[in-house]
Motif scaffolding. Sequence first.
Motif, PDB file in Angstrom:
ATOM      1  N   GLU A 287      -6.171  -3.672  -1.423  1.00 13.36           N
ATOM      2  CA  GLU A 287      -4.717  -3.732  -1.559  1.00 13.36           C
ATOM      3  C   GLU A 287      -4.264  -5.084  -2.107  1.00 13.36           C
ATOM      4  OE1 GLU A 287      -5.510  -4.184   2.967  1.00 13.36           O
ATOM      5  OE2 GLU A 287      -6.501  -3.400   1.178  1.00 13.36           O
ATOM      6  N   HIS A 288      -5.019  -6.158  -1.813  1.00  7.76           N
ATOM      7  CA  HIS A 288      -4.637  -7.494  -2.289  1.00  7.76           C
ATOM      8  C   HIS A 288      -4.843  -7.615  -3.790  1.00  7.76           C
ATOM      9  CE1 HIS A 288      -4.189  -8.648   1.853  1.00  7.76           C
ATOM     10  NE2 HIS A 288      -5.472  -8.423   2.122  1.00  7.76           N
ATOM     11  N   ALA A 290      -5.184  -5.224  -5.965  1.00 11.66           N
ATOM     12  CA  ALA A 290      -4.389  -4.229  -6.693  1.00 11.66           C
ATOM     13  C   ALA A 290      -2.949  -4.678  -6.860  1.00 11.66           C
ATOM     14  CB  ALA A 290      -4.431  -2.896  -5.962  1.00 11.66           C
ATOM     15  N   SER A 291      -2.443  -5.398  -5.862  1.00  7.99           N
ATOM     16  CA  SER A 291      -1.047  -5.843  -5.932  1.00  7.99           C
ATOM     17  C   SER A 291      -0.895  -7.162  -6.674  1.00  7.99           C
ATOM     18  CB  SER A 291      -0.477  -5.976  -4.515  1.00  7.99           C
ATOM     19  OG  SER A 291      -1.215  -6.949  -3.767  1.00  7.99           O
ATOM     20  N   TRP A 297      -6.995  -4.852 -11.953  1.00 11.26           N
ATOM     21  CA  TRP A 297      -7.410  -3.770 -11.052  1.00 11.26           C
ATOM     22  C   TRP A 297      -7.521  -2.454 -11.817  1.00 11.26           C
ATOM     23  CZ3 TRP A 297     -10.035  -2.815  -7.019  1.00 11.26           C
ATOM     24  CH2 TRP A 297      -9.937  -1.577  -6.362  1.00 11.26           C
ATOM     25  N   THR A 321     -10.019  -1.135   4.045  1.00 16.91           N
ATOM     26  CA  THR A 321      -8.777  -1.780   4.464  1.00 16.91           C
ATOM     27  C   THR A 321      -8.729  -1.889   5.978  1.00 16.91           C
ATOM     28  OG1 THR A 321      -6.349  -1.638   4.418  1.00 16.91           O
ATOM     29  CG2 THR A 321      -7.571   0.433   4.481  1.00 16.91           C
ATOM     30  N   ASP A 328       0.352   4.069   6.182  1.00 19.09           N
ATOM     31  CA  ASP A 328      -0.129   2.969   5.345  1.00 19.09           C
ATOM     32  C   ASP A 328      -1.371   3.384   4.552  1.00 19.09           C
ATOM     33  OD1 ASP A 328       1.893   1.379   6.293  1.00 19.09           O
ATOM     34  OD2 ASP A 328       0.656   0.338   7.772  1.00 19.09           O
ATOM     35  N   LEU A 332      -1.745   3.513   0.484  1.00 23.36           N
ATOM     36  CA  LEU A 332      -2.762   2.761  -0.246  1.00 23.36           C
ATOM     37  C   LEU A 332      -3.614   3.673  -1.124  1.00 23.36           C
ATOM     38  CD1 LEU A 332      -3.945   0.149   2.420  1.00 23.36           C
ATOM     39  CD2 LEU A 332      -2.642  -0.283   0.329  1.00 23.36           C
ATOM     40  N   SER A 335      -1.451   3.960  -4.163  1.00 18.58           N
ATOM     41  CA  SER A 335      -1.205   2.738  -4.931  1.00 18.58           C
ATOM     42  C   SER A 335      -2.481   2.144  -5.538  1.00 18.58           C
ATOM     43  CB  SER A 335      -0.536   1.683  -4.048  1.00 18.58           C
ATOM     44  OG  SER A 335      -1.383   1.317  -2.963  1.00 18.58           O
ATOM     45  N   THR A 336      -3.582   2.238  -4.854  1.00 15.70           N
ATOM     46  CA  THR A 336      -4.819   1.643  -5.370  1.00 15.70           C
ATOM     47  C   THR A 336      -5.605   2.611  -6.251  1.00 15.70           C
ATOM     48  OG1 THR A 336      -6.092   2.340  -3.427  1.00 15.70           O
ATOM     49  CG2 THR A 336      -5.008   0.182  -3.330  1.00 15.70           C
ATOM     50  N   LEU A 341     -10.987   5.739   0.970  1.00 19.31           N
ATOM     51  CA  LEU A 341     -10.486   4.532   1.614  1.00 19.31           C
ATOM     52  C   LEU A 341     -10.914   4.541   3.078  1.00 19.31           C
ATOM     53  CD1 LEU A 341      -8.795   1.966   1.228  1.00 19.31           C
ATOM     54  CD2 LEU A 341      -6.786   3.272   1.985  1.00 19.31           C
ATOM     55  N   SER A 343     -10.742   3.066   6.698  1.00 13.25           N
ATOM     56  CA  SER A 343      -9.673   2.366   7.413  1.00 13.25           C
ATOM     57  C   SER A 343      -9.929   2.418   8.915  1.00 13.25           C
ATOM     58  CB  SER A 343      -8.323   3.013   7.089  1.00 13.25           C
ATOM     59  OG  SER A 343      -8.272   4.325   7.657  1.00 13.25           O
TER      60      SER A 343
END
Length: 554
Positions: A287-288, A290-291, A297, A321, A328, A332, A335-336, A341, A343
């Motif tokens: 997430e870091h 990618a943002s 990314w 993550t 959340d 993600l 968004s990613t 993922l 978690s």
Amino acid sequence: MIGMSEEQQEQQEQQEVRDAEMKDAEKMKDAAEQKDADATEADVSETDLDQEEQEKQPMTGAGADGAASFTGGGAEKNGSVKLKIPEEEEEEEEVRFTGLNKEELLRVAGTPGWVWTRWVLLVLFWLGWVGMLAGAVLLILQAPRCRQIPDSSWWSDGTLYQIPNVQAFSDGHNLKGVEQKLDSLVLLKVKGLVLGPVHVAPPDDPMSLSFEEVSPDTGTLEQFKDLVQSAHRKGISVVLDLTPNYQGSSGPWFSNVSVTNVAERLKSALVYWLNEGVDGVQLAGVEHVASMVPSLWTDIRAIVQNGTGAESKKRVLIGVTEARSAEDVSGLLFSTGVDLLISNVLRPGNADATERAQSIQHLYSTQSQTRLAWSLGVGGHLASLGPALVRLHQLLLLTLPGTPVFNYGDEIGLTDEGTKFPKMLWDSDEQLTGTLQEEEEEEERLSCRRFFQTLSDLRRKRYSLQFGDFVLLFNSSSSLAYLRAWDQSERYLATFNWAEEEAELELKGEGLPQQAAVVLSTNSSSLPADERVDLAALRLGPGQAALLRFPYAG
């Protein structure tokens, strides 16, 4: 004789003499006739005996010179042949039926009766054939349509097995040692091996980072190549963890200042390792990056997910993550754009079974199950959540819709023992001294592994467990039950009780039968395999879980 003359007396005496002579002659004649009759009878008997004897003699019919011997008067000699044909056989041959000839058959076949019979039989045959064809078509049209198998990737077909620390996993403490243990992973029905990180990455030192160099602590590049090739031959894919700062404390991507530089260097490293045959990449803290550097990314995703060569096999991009909430995690995933993922959404923490069920339902309803990865937390082992619950959590992860992810040793209930990477225990561990406690612990590990193997194998073979629909049936603060069903395949019920006391689950609903059969249970003494249980009052003991099955009912 008184009153008779001498002459008369003489005549009478002569007459008496003649009479006596005549009687004697008659007696002699009778005796001669009797003698002749006896002689004749004896001759006949002798003749019959000769005849029988001749019939018993070999049918040679030839003399010493090889020619037949006959008498001029026609008398039969030894070697002559006599054939006897019983009169009954002659009579049978005379009345034997030889069938109709061609002309007779043609004459009979052309009669109106036979013509009509043939037409009736022909019409009945074709009517029957057309009727069967129509029935078959009708059955096909009325039969329920089989549901199309969804498109899935290789990581959806089985479990992912994580080995974050090579030294702790194998006796050889290097990549060669991992290769030597691949057969053990085959028995567990592992589909993918998530390895490492194994690259050179001094803690919190981005300048010394070398993605393309294998750390000497884990082995050599040649060992890595051999491991990948051997795994592929055994049907196991290899995913390489390339998290940059995996040994540091300043975050997986070092500091924010270094993210751009590290991400740029990662791109070329991805091409390098994919060319070496890896089937995917795992990255923490997605997430870091990618943002912060979205364009980089995007490039990273394209390199992994779109491929870099002629390899047709799809590569997986796995993100890791620390996020705990289902909302959340779902966000993600969008968004990613990662394929899976990992978690902490199932990590117990303060959440009870009700919240866990709601998280599962939320992710299932918002994401394709091919993108769902299930683990019980980032790092650590199942036994850290309670040794008595290891089988329960194995059953949970292996029956949820998506990809189950296990840490090395979870199949035997390996405990952390105060370290993040405890030493893996194998069947022939030399540290065992043979005490009763160690023997009991080893038997428990073997039993736990058999339970894992059975479940993992079942998941790969049953459509309902592999990509079936998920239906939540029952949940409370300590209990959970859900259904996995696919098309007309056998249905499976997964039931759980986290409480320290017995729980009774009331499972009712459309399509549920009154009873179901036990497939396996964490406590086989209370719920043995194949036992039929009442779904309206299903009792589970403390910390017990059970997998049930019932057939499709239409």
